[in-house]
Design an enzyme around this catalytic site. Structure first.
Site, PDB file in Angstrom:
ATOM      1  N   GLU A 132      -0.027  -2.384  12.860  1.00 26.78           N
ATOM      2  CA  GLU A 132       0.180  -3.783  12.808  1.00 26.78           C
ATOM      3  C   GLU A 132       0.573  -4.283  14.302  1.00 26.78           C
ATOM      4  OE1 GLU A 132       2.022  -4.323   8.536  1.00 26.78           O
ATOM      5  OE2 GLU A 132       3.577  -3.768  10.017  1.00 26.78           O
ATOM      6  N   TRP A 166       0.968  -1.215  -0.109  1.00 26.87           N
ATOM      7  CA  TRP A 166       0.057   0.098  -0.120  1.00 26.87           C
ATOM      8  C   TRP A 166       0.956   1.182  -0.127  1.00 26.87           C
ATOM      9  CZ3 TRP A 166      -2.111   2.753   4.778  1.00 26.87           C
ATOM     10  CH2 TRP A 166      -1.348   2.673   5.813  1.00 26.87           C
ATOM     11  N   ASP A 167       2.233   1.184   0.290  1.00 25.73           N
ATOM     12  CA  ASP A 167       3.096   2.236   0.249  1.00 25.73           C
ATOM     13  C   ASP A 167       3.027   2.829  -0.810  1.00 25.73           C
ATOM     14  OD1 ASP A 167       3.663  -0.058   2.055  1.00 25.73           O
ATOM     15  OD2 ASP A 167       5.472   1.234   2.750  1.00 25.73           O
ATOM     16  N   LYS A 175       1.319   1.330  16.508  1.00 33.29           N
ATOM     17  CA  LYS A 175       2.413   1.305  15.974  1.00 33.29           C
ATOM     18  C   LYS A 175       2.674   2.436  14.974  1.00 33.29           C
ATOM     19  CE  LYS A 175       5.052  -1.427  12.512  1.00 33.29           C
ATOM     20  NZ  LYS A 175       5.230  -2.548  11.492  1.00 33.29           N
ATOM     21  N   GLN A 176       1.665   2.952  14.378  1.00 29.62           N
ATOM     22  CA  GLN A 176       1.930   3.890  13.113  1.00 29.62           C
ATOM     23  C   GLN A 176       0.458   4.548  12.836  1.00 29.62           C
ATOM     24  OE1 GLN A 176       2.776   0.679  10.441  1.00 29.62           O
ATOM     25  NE2 GLN A 176       1.817   1.687   8.726  1.00 29.62           N
TER      26      GLN A 176
END
Length: 674
Positions: A428, A298-299, A496-497
């Protein structure tokens, strides 16, 4: 230039970083290598089955290093020039300079080249010898290579990858021609200066390799090989120019991000060459065990694509065509999991089949399918290119994704809403959760786009699409006025992000400014400071949206711990772990500039803008914003916004674009008028 001396697009050092992963990359859409490395990669050339699929190592004649034995007081410098797309190594002594230049040619995408130039500085007449230290061997752990006959002075090898991605699938072929490299080069006693040129051509066919090598030789003979590359690269940079007046470190970071990301996209003059996607570490990385094996995530669609779309929609279209080409693999993924339509893989290589080495991500991190479709939606809103959807496979992909989401939902009688169960969100640290806010919101957006596009194309809209979009659950806490990350999320749990903050941007999920602020306040303190580099850019965009300029700047500054010196190569995590040449982080950083500082938002009704930038930036200029076939030059200062249509594809021009202020005042934007 504000705040500091020097050219922000030229990075020079007297020593190389101790970690070779942090050396700069030279790349075009088809070939890439890290400087001084003995392997290169070719786009779409993978070896290994399923989870072992990785970029095939192609032996590289380009990885040599100059040495000057016996030289008196040699001074060395290493330079990455982002304006010319060229890396150089210079040895300077009192009597001469030796310069090694390396580049991936930007109009001949199957060609890489380097030159060695020795220039005498004094009146001496003795020979000057430079040694060329090389680890090159014409063999590979991933390819069965066979020597062929020399061609126009070049050596030739060819062969296939060893293991196909899927059983019975194709094994890509590589053909390589290269100029033989001597162990040393000598400038004769009577010579003042001499330049030696070395070519490497790599292609999927013997014919293309020979054609590219021959074209390179012709340019060498005309004395214009490097110049032709620089001209092509400069045209790309000029067409994607972004400049700001502000701190030197910020401008250097901007030019570094533009160099590495633009290196990864197809050139303007090779529409017939299929594009193979962009992996987090780019084409130069991705051997087995490195940078996610060169897989596409997906980056590409969420973090890199929006920047490319705004500056260069033709390249954005090529990225979407990669997803269309891999649609059959995505349909197989859905069938294998018992669903309809198409489920794009968490990690993609050549076929669209899932190649993630760890099953949990491929099974649960399904938001990637919505991320892919959001890129298609952004492209459609920006270009109105119906041909992609009517004739080139786009509609089949949109329909397949809509069918997948409908089949993935289950009806909850108690809540009278559709649920999506058992997923891993972008965060994640959590898996097997129900109703991830991001996953469900991106699924809803997929279905809304599919419905709108069907109507534009005069196609029937299945009632199920509208029903699922209207009734899908996106978790919301009415008491605290924020979006829990998933059913059962407790405030304060580590994340996480960037996850829920993506609802505000890029999803633009409907919410009030109060809720947007609460989401940022809730998740900023619990997001792992050691998490991946792109995270902080999305917090920065959120705070810019709310005109909290200092808070935005604090988040943006966090990105700099992921930028390494001296060549501005990004690392995924601030401790140096994870992917290097981390284009995902660079894409997030560029979105702060192109969407955060400008306030640009791509919507169905228009390109919205609402600028805001921190106190240390006084001016931003984007020279070539693409919108509905027009090119806009946008200049933003503290005092004013200036927009000029510099180019229009419509002849004769239809109704001009209009700038509409909040007051309702409208300004037509004719070509050449600001």
């Amino acid at each position: 230039m504000a705040d500091g001396e020097g050219d922000p697009g030229v990075f020079t050092a007297t020593a190389l970083p101790g970690d070779p992963r942090l050396l700069p990359t030279v790349t075009n859409a088809f070939l890439g290598t890290r400087v001084f490395r003995d392997i290169l990669h070719a786009a779409g050339v993978y070896s290994g089955a399923a989870g072992d699929t990785h970029r095939a190592d192609v032996p590289s004649p380009l990885g040599l290093r100059m040495a000057a034995p016996g030289a008196r007081s040699p001074a060395e410098s290493f330079t990455l020039n982002t304006w010319t797309g060229t890396f150089s190594h210079m040895i300077q002594t009192p009597g001469y300079t030796a310069t090694h230049q390396l580049y991936a040619h930007h109009s001949l995408v199957h060609l890489m080249a380097f030159s060695i130039t020795i220039q005498r500085l004094d009146g001496s007449t003795h020979p000057i010898t430079i040694q060329l230290q090389s680890l090159f061997l014409p063999q590979s752990q991933d390819l069965h290579l066979i020597p062929g006959p020399d061609f126009q002075g070049a050596h030739y090898i060819y062969g296939q990858t060893l293991v196909p991605e899927v059983e019975g699938g194709p094994r890509p072929t590589v053909h390589m021609l290269w100029t033989p490299i001597p162990q040393s080069l000598t400038l004769g006693g009577e010579e003042r200066e001499r330049c030696w040129q070395f070519l490497t051509a790599v292609a999927g066919s013997e014919e293309e390799a020979k054609r590219s090598y021959g074209a390179g030789l012709s340019l060498v003979a005309a004395g214009s090989l490097h110049r032709s590359h620089v001209r092509a690269w400069a045209a790309l940079r000029r067409g994607c120019s972004v400049e700001l007046d502000g701190p030197l470190a910020l401008r250097q970071a901007l030019h570094g991000c533009l160099y590495y990301l633009l290196s990864a996209i197809p050139p303007r003059d090779s529409p017939g060459v299929p594009f193979h996607g962009i992996s987090p570490g780019g084409l130069s990385n991705g051997t087995r065990g490195e940078d996610y094996w060169g897989h596409v995530f997906w980056d590409q669609d969420t973090w890199m694509f929006p920047n490319i779309l705004l500056l260069y929609p033709e390249a954005a279209r090529a990225i979407l065509q990669y997803r269309i080409r891999t649609l059959e693999g995505a349909k197989r993924n859905a069938r294998d999991q018992g669903y309809e339509g198409a489920k794009f893989p968490w990690e993609s290589a050549a076929t669209g089949r899932e190649v993630c080495p760890e099953e949990i991500y491929g099974a649960q991190e399904i938001h990637v399918t919505g991320d892919v479709l959001m890129a298609f939606e952004q492209y459609y809103c920006t270009t109105q290119d119906q041909k992609l959807f009517r004739e080139d496979g786009g509609w089949e992909l949109v329909e397949a994704v809509a069918r997948y989401w409908c089949s993935r939902m289950v009806w909850n009688e108690e809540e009278q809403l559709y649920h999506i169960r058992g997923v891993m969100p972008p965060d994640e640290y959590h898996s097997q959760v129900d109703n991830s806010a991001y996953t469900n919101a991106v699924a809803q957006r997929s279905l809304n786009f599919a419905t709108d596009l069907a109507r534009d194309l005069l196609l029937l809209v299945p009632e199920e699409w509208e029903d699922c979009a209207r009734k899908i659950k996106v978790p919301f806490d009415e008491e605290r006025k924020y979006h829990p990350e998933y059913d059962g999320y407790s405030p304060g749990e580590p994340v996480k992000q960037a996850d829920v903050v993506l609802l505000g941007f890029p999803l633009m999920h409907p919410m009030s400014a109060e809720v947007r602020r609460n989401d940022l306040e809730m998740y900023e303190p619990v997001t792992d400071p050691a998490g991946p580099a792109m995270t902080w850019s999305m917090f920065a965009v959120g705070w810019l949206e709310l005109k909290e300029l200092q808070r935005a700047q604090n988040q943006l500054k966090k990105c700099f711990s992921n930028i390494t010196e001296p060549f501005k190569v990004w690392v995924e995590n601030s401790d140096g772990s994870g992917a290097v040449n981390f284009l995902t982080g660079m894409g997030g950083f560029l979105q702060v500039v192109l969407f955060g500082f400008t306030g640009f938002r791509i919507t169905r009704s228009g390109l919205l803008f609402d600028p805001a930038f921190p106190d240390d930036i006084t001016k931003l200029e984007v020279s070539s914003v693409s919108y509905l076939g027009n090119k806009l030059e946008v200049t933003i200062t503290r005092e004013k916004i200036r927009m000029e249509v510099t180019e229009t594809s419509q002849d004769p021009p239809a109704s001009p674009l209009e700038a509409v202020l909040e007051s309702g005042q409208r300004f037509p934007l004719w070509e050449g008028m600001a």
